[in-house]
Design a protein around this motif. Structure first.
Motif, PDB file in Angstrom:
ATOM      1  N   SER A   5     -48.141  86.256 -28.567  1.00  0.00           N
ATOM      2  CA  SER A   5     -46.750  87.036 -28.102  1.00  0.00           C
ATOM      3  C   SER A   5     -47.143  87.656 -26.794  1.00  0.00           C
ATOM      4  N   ALA A   6     -45.967  88.346 -26.182  1.00  0.00           N
ATOM      5  CA  ALA A   6     -46.345  88.833 -24.910  1.00  0.00           C
ATOM      6  C   ALA A   6     -47.181  89.643 -24.844  1.00  0.00           C
ATOM      7  N   ASP A   7     -47.244  90.536 -25.534  1.00  0.00           N
ATOM      8  CA  ASP A   7     -48.339  91.664 -25.571  1.00  0.00           C
ATOM      9  C   ASP A   7     -49.669  91.078 -25.624  1.00  0.00           C
ATOM     10  N   GLN A   8     -49.986  90.354 -26.570  1.00  0.00           N
ATOM     11  CA  GLN A   8     -51.219  89.621 -26.819  1.00  0.00           C
ATOM     12  C   GLN A   8     -51.541  88.816 -25.282  1.00  0.00           C
ATOM     13  N   LEU A   9     -50.707  88.055 -24.721  1.00  0.00           N
ATOM     14  CA  LEU A   9     -51.025  87.402 -23.740  1.00  0.00           C
ATOM     15  C   LEU A   9     -51.236  88.240 -22.661  1.00  0.00           C
ATOM     16  N   ARG A  10     -50.665  89.408 -22.602  1.00  0.00           N
ATOM     17  CA  ARG A  10     -50.892  90.410 -21.574  1.00  0.00           C
ATOM     18  C   ARG A  10     -52.369  91.001 -21.551  1.00  0.00           C
ATOM     19  N   ARG A  11     -52.856  91.265 -22.894  1.00  0.00           N
ATOM     20  CA  ARG A  11     -54.204  91.620 -22.974  1.00  0.00           C
ATOM     21  C   ARG A  11     -55.042  90.526 -22.476  1.00  0.00           C
ATOM     22  N   ALA A  12     -54.901  89.224 -22.993  1.00  0.00           N
ATOM     23  CA  ALA A  12     -55.642  88.142 -22.458  1.00  0.00           C
ATOM     24  C   ALA A  12     -55.805  88.022 -21.152  1.00  0.00           C
ATOM     25  N   ILE A  13     -54.585  88.385 -20.434  1.00  0.00           N
ATOM     26  CA  ILE A  13     -55.037  88.277 -18.978  1.00  0.00           C
ATOM     27  C   ILE A  13     -55.561  89.440 -18.436  1.00  0.00           C
ATOM     28  N   THR A  14     -55.202  90.572 -18.921  1.00  0.00           N
ATOM     29  CA  THR A  14     -55.750  91.788 -17.959  1.00  0.00           C
ATOM     30  C   THR A  14     -57.313  92.311 -18.518  1.00  0.00           C
ATOM     31  N   GLU A  15     -57.362  92.350 -19.578  1.00  0.00           N
ATOM     32  CA  GLU A  15     -58.694  92.785 -20.301  1.00  0.00           C
ATOM     33  C   GLU A  15     -60.028  92.152 -19.944  1.00  0.00           C
ATOM     34  N   PRO A  16     -60.244  90.853 -19.627  1.00  0.00           N
ATOM     35  CA  PRO A  16     -61.318  90.156 -19.089  1.00  0.00           C
ATOM     36  C   PRO A  16     -61.708  90.604 -17.882  1.00  0.00           C
ATOM     37  N   ALA A  17     -60.615  90.755 -16.892  1.00  0.00           N
ATOM     38  CA  ALA A  17     -60.613  91.181 -15.676  1.00  0.00           C
ATOM     39  C   ALA A  17     -61.481  92.711 -15.378  1.00  0.00           C
ATOM     40  N   ALA A  18     -60.562  93.479 -16.446  1.00  0.00           N
ATOM     41  CA  ALA A  18     -60.876  94.912 -16.521  1.00  0.00           C
ATOM     42  C   ALA A  18     -62.240  95.166 -16.576  1.00  0.00           C
ATOM     43  N   LYS A  19     -63.060  94.148 -17.632  1.00  0.00           N
ATOM     44  CA  LYS A  19     -64.373  94.202 -18.097  1.00  0.00           C
ATOM     45  C   LYS A  19     -65.491  94.232 -16.951  1.00  0.00           C
ATOM     46  N   ILE A  20     -65.209  93.740 -15.858  1.00  0.00           N
ATOM     47  CA  ILE A  20     -65.747  93.427 -14.820  1.00  0.00           C
ATOM     48  C   ILE A  20     -65.366  94.225 -13.447  1.00  0.00           C
ATOM     49  N   GLY A  21     -64.562  95.099 -13.854  1.00  0.00           N
ATOM     50  CA  GLY A  21     -63.964  95.996 -12.706  1.00  0.00           C
ATOM     51  C   GLY A  21     -62.854  95.450 -11.781  1.00  0.00           C
ATOM     52  N   ALA A  22     -62.373  94.190 -12.118  1.00  0.00           N
ATOM     53  CA  ALA A  22     -61.161  93.641 -11.395  1.00  0.00           C
ATOM     54  C   ALA A  22     -59.830  93.916 -12.163  1.00  0.00           C
ATOM     55  N   THR A  23     -58.961  94.030 -11.136  1.00  0.00           N
ATOM     56  CA  THR A  23     -57.526  93.961 -11.482  1.00  0.00           C
ATOM     57  C   THR A  23     -56.582  92.685 -11.499  1.00  0.00           C
ATOM     58  N   VAL A  24     -55.589  92.708 -12.007  1.00  0.00           N
ATOM     59  CA  VAL A  24     -54.626  91.539 -11.964  1.00  0.00           C
ATOM     60  C   VAL A  24     -53.157  92.262 -11.663  1.00  0.00           C
ATOM     61  N   GLU A  25     -52.434  91.898 -10.477  1.00  0.00           N
ATOM     62  CA  GLU A  25     -51.498  92.638  -9.973  1.00  0.00           C
ATOM     63  C   GLU A  25     -50.191  92.358 -11.195  1.00  0.00           C
ATOM     64  N   THR A  26     -49.420  93.217 -11.081  1.00  0.00           N
ATOM     65  CA  THR A  26     -48.545  93.269 -12.176  1.00  0.00           C
ATOM     66  C   THR A  26     -47.355  91.943 -12.062  1.00  0.00           C
ATOM     67  N   ALA A  27     -47.344  91.550 -10.826  1.00  0.00           N
ATOM     68  CA  ALA A  27     -46.313  90.381 -10.646  1.00  0.00           C
ATOM     69  C   ALA A  27     -46.902  89.093 -11.207  1.00  0.00           C
ATOM     70  N   VAL A  28     -48.300  88.998 -11.146  1.00  0.00           N
ATOM     71  CA  VAL A  28     -48.963  87.797 -11.730  1.00  0.00           C
ATOM     72  C   VAL A  28     -48.924  88.118 -13.288  1.00  0.00           C
ATOM     73  N   ILE A  29     -49.111  89.100 -13.709  1.00  0.00           N
ATOM     74  CA  ILE A  29     -48.976  89.028 -15.034  1.00  0.00           C
ATOM     75  C   ILE A  29     -47.555  88.724 -15.795  1.00  0.00           C
ATOM     76  N   ALA A  30     -46.648  89.499 -15.029  1.00  0.00           N
ATOM     77  CA  ALA A  30     -45.232  89.031 -15.552  1.00  0.00           C
ATOM     78  C   ALA A  30     -44.798  87.567 -15.317  1.00  0.00           C
ATOM     79  N   ARG A  31     -45.406  87.043 -14.342  1.00  0.00           N
ATOM     80  CA  ARG A  31     -45.140  85.756 -14.202  1.00  0.00           C
ATOM     81  C   ARG A  31     -45.596  85.002 -15.425  1.00  0.00           C
ATOM     82  N   LEU A  32     -46.922  85.035 -15.671  1.00  0.00           N
ATOM     83  CA  LEU A  32     -47.557  84.442 -16.431  1.00  0.00           C
ATOM     84  C   LEU A  32     -46.994  84.683 -17.968  1.00  0.00           C
ATOM     85  N   VAL A  33     -46.596  85.842 -18.245  1.00  0.00           N
ATOM     86  CA  VAL A  33     -46.251  86.432 -19.634  1.00  0.00           C
ATOM     87  C   VAL A  33     -44.751  85.496 -19.687  1.00  0.00           C
TER      88      VAL A  33
END
Length: 909
Positions: free
Chosen positions: A262-290
């Motif tokens: 789902s959209a929420d699950q995919l959003r977590r799959a995108i953002t959480e791995p990056a957050a684990k190493i201190g990285a961020t994903v811009e909202t525009a990238v998240i929105a586009r992929l979702v």
């Protein structure tokens, strides 16, 4: 005199050749100065000079600005830039948060997100049942789920990927974890008696769970299947197209289907791995992929796109610019398709071409779409296509993995070459569906010109489709033989009679069809006016008998009216209706003037909770709602569903919301007195305000790039703001685009309009911008070009001069509602004029149309006083299929006789 360019020297590297070609491009344009190029490109002379300097690779945006300033085609330069950028991209660091082309392994468990609920389901199933069968389409992430999700969640588990002789492979795997055994010893035991596997597990590791990947590869190895299914804890992962084979083998374990994220699950799959190493994903990238991949089996494409974006990260940020430079999912698909196609032999290429063309359909309006089909081709080729992530194999057949495949350049050329055959094939598929829905009525078979065209399709046909054509040919042959015999008798008895009859047969048939079809359409229109049922049934008769453009228009409208979604119970007559961006929620005014939330399904609405007394909804976004109380004070709410309303905070005093981003992340409005919509305000004390809703209980004010624009609009993710400022002296409006971050940066060159701009509307993917002029209510649709000037693609005019409310679909259509007129037009990026698909009066009123991607229709307010929504589907074939599947297409015998007398019944399904 300006200083000359530094010589490049020998162009012995790809980068130097790229720079040299940029210089030659400038020479071909008349060698304008870099100052002149800067004026055209909206970049500094130094940046443009460096782009052709050959020292480093310029950004994609700078390269395309250089190319456009030299009046050249940017498309080949985009492709060339990406090929060069792939060579210069940073190598993938071992700690990269995404696995790229490889599935997640056991060591990736800490960065595996989005499947937590599914993992819990499997773990509970393992505890309750001996056998759990995981069924998932290709690309659904079965391998990653087993290794990175389920194995770490179990106390004792081992992943087995059988190849060749599965029993020997199993023996080698277990010999590594069992004490005092060898692979040869275990293999001999398992071959002698499959029950030895269960005994060995009981002896060595009683709690061991076997996780078997790619189980479909060994379904025919009976000894392995028998040994496995006697074990106490087994999870097997099977590709969905082999599900029936599992049932045939008698595998009656607990079946769990791997659904798309789902959209929420995919959003977590995108953002959480990056957050684990201190990285961020811009909202525009998240929105586009979702937007591109939610609810689709496209996880491998998402992972590859994120990996390529990671190679181009800015510091520890996966930025939108890096994502665009990488090309997103579209570039991943194009690169994979090119590599796959180039690896094939000539025969393989012809076969692959046929597969791609069989998995698309061309609609009546020319739109190309993916379709799911069962293909009778070499399974090995389908497996290769699935492995290349170009085709997804599901229980229902094969389908192209993503819409991005449709934009693969080779495929677009093939589609243009075969467009006529594809249309013919689409008509054939619809005819077969109707034939089968009518219990294979012989009258629904092909004949005449349609049959001749179908026979010419050749390799396009599957076995099932060829069977339909063959049956039609045999019936046509029998009819022709009978007709020849009758003609011979008539010629002998009455010379000239047959010739006269045949010459008039077609004319009589056409007159008959036109009269019957016209009567059915009139009956449908009358029923719609009286708001009585069965209007769609009569419209279908009219369309099947005489399939004209007018009949298709009535069919669409009758279907929408019949499927109308009423708000029963408490809503007031002529109530305001606001629908959320995805069409899942609506706010409707009750009789006492208080708005209530409703949950929307495909054809129904269920009431939910009300807001505070006399609160009316001003703006409705995803999970955020702005209401206004009787004192005109605006308030912010969280709305998770129709029964989950949470008051968050009041908005600033005298604040009036002008727009809220559809994802609910930002609000833009004005503080000051009310203004007349569509007219410039003279209130000099008024100012605009932009609010960030990262903490919705404490909205944070962001600086505005323009103090008091007359018109504003926010993009889907709230990361871009469009403003329009009116200059009374010149009579011009200047539209500017701002990228919102820590500071404001121009997102595109400004657009000057010699009119007052009443409204601005972004499409959900940011590719289109609608600009409405005042007071004529003319709507211009501009295509957004990354870092380039917008390009005018359509001008939508109307006899109505009231305000236009604009909505975009996700497939290049634009819907406009003016007062009670609703129209939809198809947009093109090639310069072709937009095609009007729908123009209906009597529908629209108090809301803009809302496109529902899950149902592929537009929700439109009905023209009556009752608060009702009409689901407007533009695909006639889909309408007919839905009606026939639900057995809602056939008039009863009494209805037919009442309307058409003793005329022979027309079978519509």
């Amino acid at each position: 005199m300006p200083r000359g360019e530094r010589p490049l020297g020998p162009e012995d590297t790809a980068l130097l050749r790229f720079a040299g070609d940029l210089r030659r491009l400038r020479d071909q344009a008349g060698k304008p100065s870099y100052r002149e190029l800067a004026r055209r490109a909206n970049y500094s002379p130094t940046a443009l000079s460096d782009a052709a300097g050959g020292r480093k690779l310029p950004s994609l945006a700078l390269t395309l600005a250089f190319v456009r300033a030299c009046e050249a085609d940017p498309a080949p330069w985009t492709k060339r830039w990406r090929e060069l950028a792939a060579e210069h991209a940073l190598p993938l660091h071992p700690n990269a948060p995404y696995p790229g082309t490889e599935p997640f392994g056991e060591h990736d468990a800490k960065r595996y997100f989005g499947r937590e609920y599914l993992v819990e389901q499997v773990v509970e199933s393992v505890r309750a049942r001996p056998l759990t069968v995981l069924v998932g389409a290709s690309g659904s992430g079965r391998t990653s789920l087993l290794a990175a999700g389920i194995k770490p969640a179990l106390e004792d588990a081992v992943v087995i990927t059988p190849k060749g002789n599965a029993l020997e492979g199993l023996a080698h795997t277990l010999a590594e974890i069992f004490e005092n055994t060898t692979p040869e010893q275990l293999s001999a035991e398992f071959r002698q008696d499959p029950d030895h596997l269960r005994l060995r597990i009981r002896q060595h590791r009683p709690g061991l769970t076997l996780l078997v990947d790619d189980f479909e590869q060994v379904l025919d190895q009976q000894d392995f299947v028998a040994a496995l299914t006697r074990c106490p804890h087994v999870v097997v992962a099977v590709r969905a197209d082999h599900r029936d084979r599992c049932h045939e083998k008698g595998l009656d374990g607990n079946e769990i289907v791997i659904e798309p994220m789902s959209a929420d699950q995919l959003r977590r799959a995108i953002t959480e791995p990056a957050a684990k190493i201190g990285a961020t994903v811009e909202t525009a990238v998240i929105a586009r992929l979702v937007a591109d991949a939610a609810n689709q089996h496209a996880l491998p494409l998402v992972q590859q796109a994120l990996t390529e974006t990671w190679r181009r990260k800015r510091g520890m940020t996966l930025s939108q610019s890096g994502f665009e430079e990488a090309g997103g999912i579209e570039h991943v698909v194009a690169r994979a398709a090119d590599a796959f196609f180039d690896s094939l032999s000539e025969d393989g290429r012809r076969a692959a071409r046929g597969v791609f063309l069989r998995l698309i359909s061309v609609q009546r309006n020319g739109i190309v779409q993916r379709r799911t089909r069962r293909l009778d081709i070499e399974p090995h080729l389908l497996d290769l296509l699935a492995k290349a992530r170009l085709v997804t194999l599901t229980e229902d057949g094969a389908e192209l993995t993503h819409d991005a495949v449709l934009r693969w350049p080779r495929l677009t050329v093939w589609i243009d070459e075969e467009r006529d055959n594809l249309r013919t094939h689409e008509q054939l598929v619809t005819a077969i569906e109707l034939w089968e829905a009518s219990d294979r009525d012989p009258l629904a078979l092909y004949r005449g010109a349609r049959l001749r065209k179908a026979k010419e399709l050749g390799d396009f046909l599957t076995v099932h489709e060829r069977r339909f054509v063959d049956i039609s040919i045999r019936r046509e042959t029998r009819r022709s033989t009978a007709l020849i015999a009758v003609m011979a008798v008539l010629v002998a008895l009455v010379p000239g009679t047959v010739i006269y009859a045949l010459a008039n047969e077609r004319k009589i048939s056409q007159l008959y069809d036109r009269e019957l079809g016209g009567k059915a359409i009139s009956e449908s229109s009358a029923l719609m006016e009286q708001r009585r049922p069965y209007a769609d049934k009569y419209a279908l008769v009219g369309y099947k008998v005489n399939p004209s453009a007018e009949a298709e228009k009535v069919l669409r409208l009758a279907n929408a009216v019949t499927r109308g979604i009423p708000f029963t119970g408490t809503p007031a007559d002529n109530a305001d209706v606001l629908v959320a961006p995805r069409g899942e929620l609506a706010a409707v005014t009750d009789e006492d003037g208080t708005d209530r939330m409703w949950s929307l399904d495909e054809d129904s609405a269920v009431p939910g909770k009300r807001f505070f007394d006399r609160h009316r909804v001003v703006k409705l976004a995803e999970r955020r709602v702005v209401t206004k109380d009787p004192a005109d004070q605006e308030h912010l709410w969280a709305v998770n569903d129709a029964n989950d309303l949470t008051y968050l905070a009041p908005l600033p005093d005298r604040f009036r919301t002008l727009d809220i981003s559809p994802d609910g992340s930002r609000i833009v409005g004005k503080i000051g007195g009310a203004v007349v919509p569509g007219l410039p305000t003279p209130d000099a004390s008024e100012r605009s305000m932009l609010l960030d809703l990262g903490d919705p209980r404490r909205p944070r004010e962001l600086p505005m790039p323009v103090r008091n624009p007359e018109t504003v609009a926010l993009s889907q993710d709230g990361r871009e703001l469009a403003t329009s400022v009116w200059d009374p002296a010149s009579g011009n409006s200047t539209i500017e685009f701002w990228r919102i971050g820590g500071t404001y940066e121009p997102a595109a060159p400004a657009l000057v309009q010699p009119v007052y701009v009443r409204s601005l509307t972004y499409s959900s993917d940011g590719r289109w911008l609608a600009v409405e002029h005042s007071p004529e209510s003319i709507v211009e649709v501009w295509q957004r070009v990354p870092s380039g000037a917008p390009v005018l693609r359509a001008t939508l005019n109307s006899v109505m001069r009231t305000g236009a409310r604009v909505t975009f679909s996700d497939d290049g259509r634009v819907a406009v509602v003016r007062d009670n007129i609703f129209e939809v037009q198809q947009l093109y990026t090639s310069g072709r004029q937009a095609d009007r698909l729908v123009y209906v009066s009597g529908h629209g009123q108090s809301m803009r149309a809302v496109y529902r991607s899950q149902y592929q229709d537009f929700l439109v307010r009905s023209g009556g006083r009752d608060p009702e929504l009409l689901p407007y589907d533009l695909d006639s074939a889909r309408i007919i299929k839905r009606m026939c599947e639900k057995d809602g297409a056939r008039l009863t015998d009494s209805e037919w006789v009442k309307s058409f007398g003793e005329v022979e019944r027309v079978e519509v399904c």
